[in-house]
Design a protein around this motif. Structure first.
Motif, PDB file in Angstrom:
ATOM      1  N   UNK A 190       0.831  -1.207   0.000  1.00 11.70           N
ATOM      2  CA  UNK A 190       0.000   0.000   0.000  1.00 11.70           C
ATOM      3  C   UNK A 190       0.868   1.260   0.000  1.00 11.70           C
ATOM      4  N   UNK A 191       1.974   1.217   0.715  1.00  8.37           N
ATOM      5  CA  UNK A 191       2.877   2.370   0.729  1.00  8.37           C
ATOM      6  C   UNK A 191       3.440   2.627  -0.673  1.00  8.37           C
ATOM      7  N   UNK A 192       3.785   1.562  -1.381  1.00  8.46           N
ATOM      8  CA  UNK A 192       4.316   1.766  -2.723  1.00  8.46           C
ATOM      9  C   UNK A 192       3.233   2.321  -3.635  1.00  8.46           C
ATOM     10  N   UNK A 193       1.994   1.925  -3.440  1.00 10.14           N
ATOM     11  CA  UNK A 193       0.890   2.504  -4.228  1.00 10.14           C
ATOM     12  C   UNK A 193       0.739   3.993  -3.924  1.00 10.14           C
ATOM     13  N   UNK A 194       0.972   4.373  -2.673  1.00  6.28           N
ATOM     14  CA  UNK A 194       0.939   5.799  -2.324  1.00  6.28           C
ATOM     15  C   UNK A 194       2.055   6.531  -3.063  1.00  6.28           C
ATOM     16  N   UNK A 246      11.380  -4.341  -5.386  1.00  6.99           N
ATOM     17  CA  UNK A 246      12.405  -5.158  -4.731  1.00  6.99           C
ATOM     18  C   UNK A 246      12.218  -5.234  -3.222  1.00  6.99           C
ATOM     19  N   UNK A 247      11.577  -4.225  -2.610  1.00  5.64           N
ATOM     20  CA  UNK A 247      11.384  -4.223  -1.161  1.00  5.64           C
ATOM     21  C   UNK A 247      10.037  -4.815  -0.751  1.00  5.64           C
ATOM     22  N   UNK A 248       9.282  -5.349  -1.711  1.00  6.26           N
ATOM     23  CA  UNK A 248       7.945  -5.857  -1.432  1.00  6.26           C
ATOM     24  C   UNK A 248       7.927  -7.375  -1.312  1.00  6.26           C
ATOM     25  N   UNK A 249       6.917  -7.886  -0.630  1.00  9.11           N
ATOM     26  CA  UNK A 249       6.719  -9.329  -0.564  1.00  9.11           C
ATOM     27  C   UNK A 249       6.471  -9.879  -1.957  1.00  9.11           C
ATOM     28  N   UNK A 250       6.886 -11.121  -2.154  1.00  3.18           N
ATOM     29  CA  UNK A 250       6.738 -11.747  -3.473  1.00  3.18           C
ATOM     30  C   UNK A 250       5.286 -11.759  -3.915  1.00  3.18           C
ATOM     31  N   UNK A 251       4.360 -11.971  -2.988  1.00  5.95           N
ATOM     32  CA  UNK A 251       2.946 -12.047  -3.339  1.00  5.95           C
ATOM     33  C   UNK A 251       2.380 -10.720  -3.814  1.00  5.95           C
ATOM     34  N   UNK A 252       3.044  -9.615  -3.452  1.00  3.70           N
ATOM     35  CA  UNK A 252       2.551  -8.280  -3.804  1.00  3.70           C
ATOM     36  C   UNK A 252       3.200  -7.773  -5.095  1.00  3.70           C
ATOM     37  N   UNK A 253       4.340  -8.323  -5.464  1.00  2.24           N
ATOM     38  CA  UNK A 253       5.098  -7.784  -6.597  1.00  2.24           C
ATOM     39  C   UNK A 253       4.301  -7.803  -7.894  1.00  2.24           C
ATOM     40  N   UNK A 254       3.646  -8.912  -8.186  1.00  2.30           N
ATOM     41  CA  UNK A 254       2.886  -9.020  -9.436  1.00  2.30           C
ATOM     42  C   UNK A 254       1.773  -7.986  -9.487  1.00  2.30           C
ATOM     43  N   UNK A 255       1.159  -7.703  -8.338  1.00  5.52           N
ATOM     44  CA  UNK A 255       0.082  -6.709  -8.294  1.00  5.52           C
ATOM     45  C   UNK A 255       0.603  -5.331  -8.694  1.00  5.52           C
ATOM     46  N   UNK A 256       1.766  -4.956  -8.166  1.00  5.13           N
ATOM     47  CA  UNK A 256       2.331  -3.640  -8.471  1.00  5.13           C
ATOM     48  C   UNK A 256       2.770  -3.570  -9.930  1.00  5.13           C
ATOM     49  N   UNK A 288      12.295  -8.031 -15.433  1.00  8.57           N
ATOM     50  CA  UNK A 288      12.477  -7.188 -16.619  1.00  8.57           C
ATOM     51  C   UNK A 288      11.849  -7.827 -17.858  1.00  8.57           C
ATOM     52  N   UNK A 289      11.975  -9.134 -17.967  1.00  3.84           N
ATOM     53  CA  UNK A 289      11.413  -9.825 -19.134  1.00  3.84           C
ATOM     54  C   UNK A 289       9.901  -9.669 -19.187  1.00  3.84           C
ATOM     55  N   UNK A 290       9.282  -9.590 -18.009  1.00  2.00           N
ATOM     56  CA  UNK A 290       7.828  -9.488 -17.935  1.00  2.00           C
ATOM     57  C   UNK A 290       7.326  -8.108 -18.362  1.00  2.00           C
ATOM     58  N   UNK A 291       8.075  -7.043 -18.028  1.00  5.59           N
ATOM     59  CA  UNK A 291       7.514  -5.693 -18.178  1.00  5.59           C
ATOM     60  C   UNK A 291       8.202  -4.833 -19.230  1.00  5.59           C
ATOM     61  N   UNK A 292       9.452  -5.163 -19.628  1.00  4.19           N
ATOM     62  CA  UNK A 292      10.237  -4.248 -20.470  1.00  4.19           C
ATOM     63  C   UNK A 292      10.146  -4.576 -21.957  1.00  4.19           C
ATOM     64  N   UNK A 293      10.166  -3.527 -22.781  1.00  2.00           N
ATOM     65  CA  UNK A 293      10.234  -3.676 -24.237  1.00  2.00           C
ATOM     66  C   UNK A 293      11.676  -3.844 -24.695  1.00  2.00           C
ATOM     67  N   UNK A 294      12.580  -3.056 -24.110  1.00  2.90           N
ATOM     68  CA  UNK A 294      14.008  -3.164 -24.396  1.00  2.90           C
ATOM     69  C   UNK A 294      14.773  -3.132 -23.077  1.00  2.90           C
ATOM     70  N   UNK A 295      15.960  -3.741 -23.094  1.00  4.69           N
ATOM     71  CA  UNK A 295      16.770  -3.806 -21.875  1.00  4.69           C
ATOM     72  C   UNK A 295      18.204  -3.399 -22.196  1.00  4.69           C
TER      73      UNK A 295
END
Length: 313
Positions: A158-162, A182-192, A217-224
């Protein structure tokens, strides 16, 4: 295809130094790349490689020691006008790595999210600011009534959403996301990550996504772009980089990515990158486009070997 598009942000021979001017330490040593409108550009490397320094130099938190940062055709590093500085503040925002440290514990969420408006949209009334805050919180999946609470009353996700809402309220075009999960629980990362992707589709945002985790990065990035000790060593479309990594450092990073399927796991331990394999004493390295959109750092002997590998594949 990338040559036909107009870059939203360009970095040219960027250098960032720390320490005394007589003997500075260069954390970034001449980096160049373009980020096109609407894409997610990834910057990956180990801790201390200079990736966060580049993000902070782009947003003018760190001074540059050389080179140019060009946003929408205008140079934004170094001394710029007050008007351009305010424009950069509005149009370029940052999502910080640690949601626990990046929010003011003594301020309520309403002020944290709206703080930027006090600086660049001073004409807004209290009611107008509240409407903007409520809309920003709703956009990131938080209830408007959360605005009267303090950061310690929220979970890490929730803090990261803020923090994301604080960036969105400025209606930016470009966002530097500095390891936002990187500072979030694994279960929350996909949501963010899904939230960031959804906001990009809805608002046409452009991201510089900084991380050390290539699987993310593979999940979200177009180029790396891969960075090592302040230098880019390779840059390519995401799938090209994963299928045909050329530079030994990129190969070492990819070998350390956990594979959930036993069928795709490599035999033996991850590769260890050995800088001594490069002989740059006479034949200096250069940044070269090996194939369309695929850049790599190497001397003439290495570049020829990379070209031969591409021809064989």
């Amino acid at each position: 295809m990338s040559e036909m598009r107009e870059p939203l942000l360009s970095v040219r021979d960027l250098k960032v130094a720390f320490g005394p001017k007589r003997k500075p330490f260069y954390a970034v040593r001449g980096v160049s790349f373009d980020i096109f409108k609407g894409e997610t550009f990834g910057l990956v490397g180990e801790s201390g490689s200079g990736k966060t320094t580049i993000g902070r130099a782009i947003i003018r938190i760190y001074e540059t020691a050389g080179g140019e940062v060009i946003f929408k055709g205008e140079k934004i590093n170094g001394k710029i006008s007050k008007e351009l500085d305010q424009e950069v503040t509005r149009k370029i925002q940052m999502i910080f790595q640690d949601p626990m440290a990046s929010l003011n514990e003594r301020a309520k969420v309403d002020y944290i999210v709206s703080e930027g408006l006090y600086n660049v949209e001073k004409h807004l009334t209290a009611e107008q600011r509240k409407e903007r805050v409520d809309a920003a919180l709703s956009d990131v999946g938080l209830l408007p009534e959360f605005s009267s609470r303090f950061p310690h009353e929220f979970s890490g996700g929730q803090r990261q959403r803020i923090g994301i809402a604080r960036a969105l309220i400025m209606q930016p075009e470009f966002i530097v996301a500095d390891e936002p999960i990187s500072a979030l629980d694994v279960s929350i990362r996909a949501q963010v990550l899904n939230l960031l992707a959804e906001l990009q589709r809805e608002r046409g945002l452009t991201y510089l996504f900084i991380s050390h985790d290539l699987s993310v990065m593979r999940f979200i990035c177009d180029r790396i772009a891969v960075i090592h000790k302040g230098l880019l060593v390779e840059l390519a479309d995401t799938e090209t980089l994963f299928r045909h990594p050329l530079h030994p450092y990129t190969q070492a990073l990819l070998s350390a990515v956990p594979m959930p399927s036993p069928d795709h796991r490599q035999d033996g331990p991850p590769m260890i990158y050995d800088e001594s394999v490069h002989d740059y004493s006479v034949d200096k390295p250069e940044w070269c486009e090996i194939e369309e959109g695929h850049f790599v750092l190497g001397n003439q002997k290495e570049l020829e070997a990379y070209r031969e590998r591409i021809r064989e594949e």
